[in-house]
Design a protein around this motif. Sequence first.
Motif: not given
Length: 167
Positions: A37-38, A129-132, A135-136, A163-164
Amino acid sequence: MRSSFPQEGRRQFATAADTQAFGEELGAALEAGDLVILDGPLGAGKTTLTQGIARGMGVKGRVTSPTFVIAREHRSLGEGPALVHVDAYRLLDDFGAGSGDPLGDLDALDLDTELEDAVVVAEWGGGLLAQLSDAYLFVGLDREPENRTETGADTREITWRWVNAGN
C-alpha cells in the motif's frame, strides 16, 4: 516478502533515480501474494517507486499511473509473479462504494492473473488497509520530511512497515 528486506525502516532520497533504486531493491524482495500500500500526497513519488518495484520484479511493460484505467497488469519476464498496479482511490470511488469489498471489486476487473499469484501495489491505498488484507506492506511517501536535508527541495522521505492486522 523475503526476509532479506527489512520489515520496517525510513530513508530519504534526493532524486527520482534514488527512489527507483530503492523500489528495485524492494521489488526484488516481493513475492506472490504480497500487498503493498503506497500512501502519500500527489507528486510524492508513488508511481516512481512502483517503476523501481517493477524493475526489481523483472516485469514487462512501461509502468505509468493507473489513474485512468484503475489497474494495470505487468507480466513477469521470467518465472516471477506479475505486478498488478492499482489506483485504489479510483477503485474505491468507482467500484468499492457499492459492494464494500475493494479486493473483490479489483478481482472483478477481469485481470489475467489471480491476485494471490501476483504482487499488488496500490497507490492511494491508505484508506483501504483493513479492507484489502490482514497483512500488507505500508509505504508512506513524504514530499516534505521533517528532517529535510540542505541538498534541495526535491528530497523525499519513505517510511515502510510490515503490518499484520490479524495479530
